[in-house]
Design an enzyme around this catalytic site. Structure first.
Site, PDB file in Angstrom:
ATOM      1  N   ASP A  14      -6.363   4.607   3.250  1.00 57.54           N
ATOM      2  CA  ASP A  14      -4.972   4.839   2.848  1.00 57.54           C
ATOM      3  C   ASP A  14      -4.895   5.532   1.494  1.00 57.54           C
ATOM      4  O   ASP A  14      -5.367   4.991   0.492  1.00 57.54           O
ATOM      5  CB  ASP A  14      -4.279   3.466   2.789  1.00 57.54           C
ATOM      6  CG  ASP A  14      -2.792   3.553   2.482  1.00 57.54           C
ATOM      7  OD1 ASP A  14      -2.235   4.666   2.454  1.00 57.54           O
ATOM      8  OD2 ASP A  14      -2.183   2.485   2.285  1.00 57.54           O
ATOM      9  N   GLY A  15      -4.272   6.721   1.487  1.00 57.58           N
ATOM     10  CA  GLY A  15      -4.000   7.413   0.233  1.00 57.58           C
ATOM     11  C   GLY A  15      -4.614   8.797   0.167  1.00 57.58           C
ATOM     12  O   GLY A  15      -5.838   8.954   0.227  1.00 57.58           O
ATOM     13  N   GLY A  16      -3.752   9.810   0.096  1.00 52.59           N
ATOM     14  CA  GLY A  16      -4.235  11.182  -0.066  1.00 52.59           C
ATOM     15  C   GLY A  16      -4.989  11.729   1.134  1.00 52.59           C
ATOM     16  O   GLY A  16      -5.760  12.674   1.004  1.00 52.59           O
ATOM     17  N   HIS A  46       2.902   2.816   9.527  1.00 55.14           N
ATOM     18  CA  HIS A  46       2.393   2.157   8.320  1.00 55.14           C
ATOM     19  C   HIS A  46       3.585   1.900   7.395  1.00 55.14           C
ATOM     20  O   HIS A  46       4.321   2.822   7.031  1.00 55.14           O
ATOM     21  CB  HIS A  46       1.351   3.048   7.644  1.00 55.14           C
ATOM     22  CG  HIS A  46       0.674   2.395   6.491  1.00 55.14           C
ATOM     23  ND1 HIS A  46      -0.355   1.482   6.626  1.00 55.14           N
ATOM     24  CD2 HIS A  46       0.875   2.515   5.155  1.00 55.14           C
ATOM     25  CE1 HIS A  46      -0.754   1.082   5.433  1.00 55.14           C
ATOM     26  NE2 HIS A  46      -0.026   1.685   4.511  1.00 55.14           N
ATOM     27  N   MET A  72      -8.414   1.491  -0.005  1.00 50.40           N
ATOM     28  CA  MET A  72      -7.475   2.343  -0.735  1.00 50.40           C
ATOM     29  C   MET A  72      -8.233   3.530  -1.325  1.00 50.40           C
ATOM     30  O   MET A  72      -9.189   3.355  -2.085  1.00 50.40           O
ATOM     31  CB  MET A  72      -6.784   1.568  -1.866  1.00 50.40           C
ATOM     32  CG  MET A  72      -5.817   0.485  -1.413  1.00 50.40           C
ATOM     33  SD  MET A  72      -4.539   1.030  -0.262  1.00 50.40           S
ATOM     34  CE  MET A  72      -3.724   2.307  -1.206  1.00 50.40           C
ATOM     35  N   GLY A 125       0.667   2.251  -4.998  1.00 49.84           N
ATOM     36  CA  GLY A 125       1.949   2.273  -5.707  1.00 49.84           C
ATOM     37  C   GLY A 125       2.798   3.495  -5.411  1.00 49.84           C
ATOM     38  O   GLY A 125       4.017   3.428  -5.472  1.00 49.84           O
ATOM     39  N   PHE A 126       2.137   4.594  -5.068  1.00 53.74           N
ATOM     40  CA  PHE A 126       2.891   5.833  -4.886  1.00 53.74           C
ATOM     41  C   PHE A 126       2.275   6.671  -3.764  1.00 53.74           C
ATOM     42  O   PHE A 126       1.059   6.664  -3.577  1.00 53.74           O
ATOM     43  CB  PHE A 126       2.885   6.660  -6.178  1.00 53.74           C
ATOM     44  CG  PHE A 126       3.422   5.904  -7.348  1.00 53.74           C
ATOM     45  CD1 PHE A 126       4.789   5.861  -7.600  1.00 53.74           C
ATOM     46  CD2 PHE A 126       2.565   5.193  -8.180  1.00 53.74           C
ATOM     47  CE1 PHE A 126       5.285   5.127  -8.676  1.00 53.74           C
ATOM     48  CE2 PHE A 126       3.053   4.454  -9.253  1.00 53.74           C
ATOM     49  CZ  PHE A 126       4.420   4.427  -9.500  1.00 53.74           C
ATOM     50  N   GLY A 127       3.132   7.415  -3.072  1.00 55.96           N
ATOM     51  CA  GLY A 127       2.653   8.406  -2.119  1.00 55.96           C
ATOM     52  C   GLY A 127       2.283   9.684  -2.860  1.00 55.96           C
ATOM     53  O   GLY A 127       2.567   9.834  -4.056  1.00 55.96           O
ATOM     54  N   GLY A 128       1.635  10.584  -2.165  1.00 54.44           N
ATOM     55  CA  GLY A 128       1.390  11.922  -2.705  1.00 54.44           C
ATOM     56  C   GLY A 128       0.350  12.006  -3.799  1.00 54.44           C
ATOM     57  O   GLY A 128       0.331  12.975  -4.562  1.00 54.44           O
ATOM     58  N   SER A 158       2.806   6.974   7.107  1.00 61.18           N
ATOM     59  CA  SER A 158       3.437   6.032   6.180  1.00 61.18           C
ATOM     60  C   SER A 158       4.920   6.345   6.010  1.00 61.18           C
ATOM     61  O   SER A 158       5.309   7.416   5.551  1.00 61.18           O
ATOM     62  CB  SER A 158       2.746   6.098   4.822  1.00 61.18           C
ATOM     63  OG  SER A 158       3.497   5.342   3.903  1.00 61.18           O
ATOM     64  N   ASP A 217       4.822   0.293   3.853  1.00 63.38           N
ATOM     65  CA  ASP A 217       4.363  -0.101   2.512  1.00 63.38           C
ATOM     66  C   ASP A 217       5.420  -0.916   1.778  1.00 63.38           C
ATOM     67  O   ASP A 217       6.476  -0.389   1.427  1.00 63.38           O
ATOM     68  CB  ASP A 217       4.067   1.156   1.681  1.00 63.38           C
ATOM     69  CG  ASP A 217       2.826   1.891   2.161  1.00 63.38           C
ATOM     70  OD1 ASP A 217       1.756   1.263   2.213  1.00 63.38           O
ATOM     71  OD2 ASP A 217       2.939   3.093   2.475  1.00 63.38           O
ATOM     72  N   MET A 250       6.277  -2.928  -1.624  1.00 58.64           N
ATOM     73  CA  MET A 250       5.836  -3.026  -3.032  1.00 58.64           C
ATOM     74  C   MET A 250       6.809  -3.883  -3.835  1.00 58.64           C
ATOM     75  O   MET A 250       8.024  -3.749  -3.671  1.00 58.64           O
ATOM     76  CB  MET A 250       5.806  -1.628  -3.659  1.00 58.64           C
ATOM     77  CG  MET A 250       4.949  -0.637  -2.899  1.00 58.64           C
ATOM     78  SD  MET A 250       4.975   0.957  -3.730  1.00 58.64           S
ATOM     79  CE  MET A 250       4.038   1.934  -2.564  1.00 58.64           C
ATOM     80  N   HIS A 275       1.654  -3.122   5.070  1.00 60.86           N
ATOM     81  CA  HIS A 275       0.747  -3.171   3.917  1.00 60.86           C
ATOM     82  C   HIS A 275       1.507  -3.789   2.752  1.00 60.86           C
ATOM     83  O   HIS A 275       2.391  -3.155   2.174  1.00 60.86           O
ATOM     84  CB  HIS A 275       0.306  -1.719   3.617  1.00 60.86           C
ATOM     85  CG  HIS A 275      -0.544  -1.566   2.398  1.00 60.86           C
ATOM     86  ND1 HIS A 275      -0.799  -0.322   1.838  1.00 60.86           N
ATOM     87  CD2 HIS A 275      -1.211  -2.470   1.632  1.00 60.86           C
ATOM     88  CE1 HIS A 275      -1.580  -0.478   0.787  1.00 60.86           C
ATOM     89  NE2 HIS A 275      -1.845  -1.765   0.630  1.00 60.86           N
ATOM     90  N   MET A 328       1.885  -4.795  -0.843  1.00 60.37           N
ATOM     91  CA  MET A 328       1.413  -4.619  -2.218  1.00 60.37           C
ATOM     92  C   MET A 328       2.244  -5.559  -3.071  1.00 60.37           C
ATOM     93  O   MET A 328       3.075  -5.131  -3.896  1.00 60.37           O
ATOM     94  CB  MET A 328       1.561  -3.146  -2.639  1.00 60.37           C
ATOM     95  CG  MET A 328       0.465  -2.275  -2.038  1.00 60.37           C
ATOM     96  SD  MET A 328       0.906  -0.536  -1.994  1.00 60.37           S
ATOM     97  CE  MET A 328       1.811  -0.501  -0.446  1.00 60.37           C
TER      98      MET A 328
END
Ligand code: DX5
Ligand code: ZN
Length: 214
Positions: free
Chosen positions: A175-177, A33, A137, A142-145, A8, A35, A37, A66, A68
């Site tokens: 997607d995510g973590g 990827h 998801m 909304g946020f990385g990390g 990402s 993102d 937003m 992606h 959002m």
């Protein structure tokens, strides 16, 4: 099919975007990827069309965009113009999802539908034949990390069963973590593609981090 890895760009250094894109070009990554937003659908603003276009100019791999954003319909053709190969919209952000997915495909892009953590996989069961990808998801967008939600494994398993029972040609992306610990478990649950932001870009050696996901 071997696992698709999609780092990402959200976690890249935006002041050194070209450098980070070149790194991804050299890496074992399969897709970029991207993102987008809007600060309405999600409580954050990332970047818009001109930045996606700039990424496209240097990227040697497909752009997996992606969105959002609330009501993405007016922007579908614009994202085609700036290089999106896969365009994913959120189930929760589209009133007429069937129409939106058909519009994406009619422009020659692959259509993806993203599901927030609270949205059941049944949300896509009536349109499985009209889409190419489901993005599960594993964090609230909304946020990385952020921390991976472990219920995702079960969700991926159930979606895989649904897709197989219908003999549908649909990719499952998560997607995510995502990291090197949960990635193999996601694959054994049925994931075909994984997104990784923080895990790749905060690593001392991002090339090795990407390879470790494969
Ligand atoms: C979150 C984005 C993700 C994010 C993933 O809203 O959709 O693509 O960049 O980042 P990590 O891997 O850091 O959770
Ligand atoms: Zn994403």
């Amino acid at each position: 099919m071997s696992l698709i890895v999609a780092p990402s760009i959200l976690s890249a250094d935006f002041a050194n975007l070209q450098r980070d894109i070149e790194m991804l070009n050299q890496s074992k990554a399969d897709w970029f990827h991207v993102d987008v937003m809007d600060g309405v659908f999600v409580p954050n603003i990332s970047f818009g069309l001109p930045v996606v276009q700039a990424i496209y100019r240097h990227a040697k791999k497909p752009l997996d965009v992606h969105l959002m954003i609330q009501n993405p319909d007016p922007y579908i053709a614009e994202f085609k113009k700036v290089g999106a190969e896969i365009l994913t919209v959120h189930f929760e952000a589209c009133t007429h999802l069937h129409r939106t997915c058909n519009a994406i495909r009619s422009l020659g892009m692959k259509a993806g539908v993203a599901l927030n953590p609270h949205t059941p996989i049944e949300a896509v069961q009536e349109i499985l034949e009209e889409i190419d990808l489901v993005l599960i998801m594993s964090v609230n967008p909304g946020f990385g990390g952020q921390q991976f939600i472990s219920r995702t494994f079960e969700k991926v398993r159930r979606l895989k069963e649904l897709i197989e029972s219908r003999n549908a040609n649909v990719i499952i992306e998560v997607d995510g973590g995502v990291n090197a610990v949960n990635a193999p478990l996601l694959v054994s649950s049925g994931a075909d593609a994984i997104v990784a932001g923080n895990f790749v870009f905060s690593a001392e050696n991002p090339l090795e981090a990407i390879a470790s996901l494969k």
